[in-house]
Design an enzyme around this catalytic site. Sequence first.
Site, PDB file in Angstrom:
ATOM      1  N   GLU A 196     -64.188 -24.155  -4.177  1.00 42.59           N
ATOM      2  CA  GLU A 196     -63.011 -24.865  -4.721  1.00 42.59           C
ATOM      3  C   GLU A 196     -63.409 -25.962  -5.702  1.00 42.59           C
ATOM      4  O   GLU A 196     -63.070 -27.142  -5.545  1.00 42.59           O
ATOM      5  CB  GLU A 196     -62.158 -25.407  -3.573  1.00 42.59           C
ATOM      6  CG  GLU A 196     -61.568 -24.271  -2.756  1.00 42.59           C
ATOM      7  CD  GLU A 196     -60.519 -24.722  -1.735  1.00 42.59           C
ATOM      8  OE1 GLU A 196     -60.570 -25.862  -1.265  1.00 42.59           O
ATOM      9  OE2 GLU A 196     -59.640 -23.900  -1.409  1.00 42.59           O
ATOM     10  N   GLU A 382     -60.418 -16.800   0.703  1.00 42.34           N
ATOM     11  CA  GLU A 382     -59.745 -17.608   1.737  1.00 42.34           C
ATOM     12  C   GLU A 382     -58.253 -17.342   1.669  1.00 42.34           C
ATOM     13  O   GLU A 382     -57.684 -17.275   0.563  1.00 42.34           O
ATOM     14  CB  GLU A 382     -59.963 -19.107   1.527  1.00 42.34           C
ATOM     15  CG  GLU A 382     -61.309 -19.609   1.899  1.00 42.34           C
ATOM     16  CD  GLU A 382     -61.434 -21.128   1.792  1.00 42.34           C
ATOM     17  OE1 GLU A 382     -60.437 -21.841   2.022  1.00 42.34           O
ATOM     18  OE2 GLU A 382     -62.540 -21.572   1.462  1.00 42.34           O
TER      19      GLU A 382
HETATM   20  C1  BG6 Z   1     -59.791 -24.720   1.610  1.00 39.61           C
HETATM   21  C2  BG6 Z   1     -61.213 -25.032   1.949  1.00 39.61           C
HETATM   22  O1  BG6 Z   1     -59.303 -25.809   0.887  1.00 39.61           O
HETATM   23  O2  BG6 Z   1     -58.844 -24.642   2.601  1.00 39.61           O
HETATM   24  C3  BG6 Z   1     -61.555 -24.913   3.422  1.00 39.61           C
HETATM   25  O3  BG6 Z   1     -62.114 -24.280   1.192  1.00 39.61           O
HETATM   26  C4  BG6 Z   1     -60.391 -25.406   4.242  1.00 39.61           C
HETATM   27  O4  BG6 Z   1     -62.731 -25.637   3.641  1.00 39.61           O
HETATM   28  C5  BG6 Z   1     -59.192 -24.512   3.959  1.00 39.61           C
HETATM   29  O5  BG6 Z   1     -60.654 -25.475   5.592  1.00 39.61           O
HETATM   30  C6  BG6 Z   1     -57.967 -24.822   4.784  1.00 39.61           C
HETATM   31  O6  BG6 Z   1     -57.664 -26.177   4.695  1.00 39.61           O
HETATM   32  P1  BG6 Z   1     -57.473 -27.047   5.997  1.00 39.61           P
HETATM   33  O7  BG6 Z   1     -57.257 -28.422   5.508  1.00 39.61           O
HETATM   34  O8  BG6 Z   1     -56.285 -26.473   6.667  1.00 39.61           O
HETATM   35  O9  BG6 Z   1     -58.712 -26.890   6.782  1.00 39.61           O
END
Ligand code: BG6
Length: 484
Positions: A196, A382
Amino acid sequence: MSFPKDFLWGGATAANQYEGGYNLGKRGLSTLDAITAGSFKQPRMVTCKTKDGKILSVNKEDSLPEGAVGYIDPDLYYPSHTATDFYHHYKEDISLFAQMGFKCFRLSVSWSRICPKGMYDINEEGLKFYDDVFDELLKYGIEPVVTINHFDTPMYLADHLDGWSDRKVIDYYLFFCQTIFERYKNKVKYWMTFNEINILRSWTQIGIHDNSPCRRYQALHHILVASAKAVQLGHQICSDFKIGMMCCYIPAYPMTCKPEDVYEAIKENRKREFFMDVQCKGYYPSYQIKEFERMGFSIVMDDEDENILKEGTVDYIGFSYYMSTVATIDPNAQKAEGNQITAYKNPYLETSEWGWAIDPMGLRISLCKLYERYHLPLFVVENGLGAIDVLEKDYSIHDVYRMDYLKKHIQAMKDAIEIDGVDLMGYTPWGCIDVVSAGTGEMKKRYGFIYVDMDDQGHGTLKRFKKDSFYWYKNVIETNGEVL
Ligand code: BG6
């Protein structure tokens, strides 16, 4: 069949949220080891020691006093220290991933485990740990997908060099890349240079004390150069490597068809596309140069940088997709709350318990847009729903909401492949096993197919339990996405 035969089904994690063992195996500290847990409303804090010895707690998004160094307070809880303990559970976890039929597994390597100071120091024990992990994955035919840097900077670099604001860090990062490329070239084919990249900021992620736009963009320039150099280096070391970028992609829709709202959405989207443009096309886009002029600064570049960026474009685009957002010039529009962005509320969409707009169609729109803009293979690295799960007395977890979210997003990917002709390489839903939330540091914001018994204060047995979604995802993979 819509998904290609060799489609990379799997799951994603990151060292700072999953690995733990923060002081084991001669690992050095990372910036993220000094941030505490927060909650939806309460930000995570950095603990630091100022030049005159005062211990402070600073919001993780804010600037740190000049010269302050990371500090671990023995009375506070730091979620990265144990996280969900992949360090001691990797064999058990990988065997669970194998039971689900994973074709790949995305993880990040902890820079300070391999180079404790982040400089030209090598920790053999750290290298050996990842050797064991990769061997275990390959034993089951699971392809490792490695994020070289996922939000963590060795604390030494942050404390002594002001992190990525110092150009020397490019060379240290490249040394780290060279070390892992050479060591793991027969085990790892898929890499991503920075997680990211478009949301990197502050001391906790990139080690900079002053988080003003000028300092942040200068540091980000160094990161972009480092990424381009890493791509070239990787290809020299092994021509089979596939090295990608990774962007947090949150498409912005115009709130109305009023042309000013449409332009506002263009501006909002540029915040992600700038990084993709540099990493995929190899140059700074004109809109960003104009934006820097308006902000009153110019990036300090070396003569060679233009060429480095041109020669170091990526092989594929990895991106995270959780939600969409809305842009408007109307100051009275209803605001939406979320951990990563605060923007306007989309009246057509439901939100998660953490305020993230649930928008499967937005994933299809993003896939179409990115493929048409860059003509590069895409990888959804993701995606997922952060939700509160209930562990029943019989240790079952009925996460219907998660299956529903994922099902709709997989359908969107399927449509993008089948109907829109998008070239999609794979799908690794986030936190395939429960990990600590990056945004809030909570454990109760869970994404996994596998439940880990751990609470927000770090108490729990760390035992693993299969959620209903575990069996569902297994079937999705088995049928190559035909049965959702
Ligand atoms: C992304 C990141 O922003 O979202 C992860 O690459 C992160 O590291 C994921 O965990 C989900 O966000 P959060 O804040 O719900 O953990």
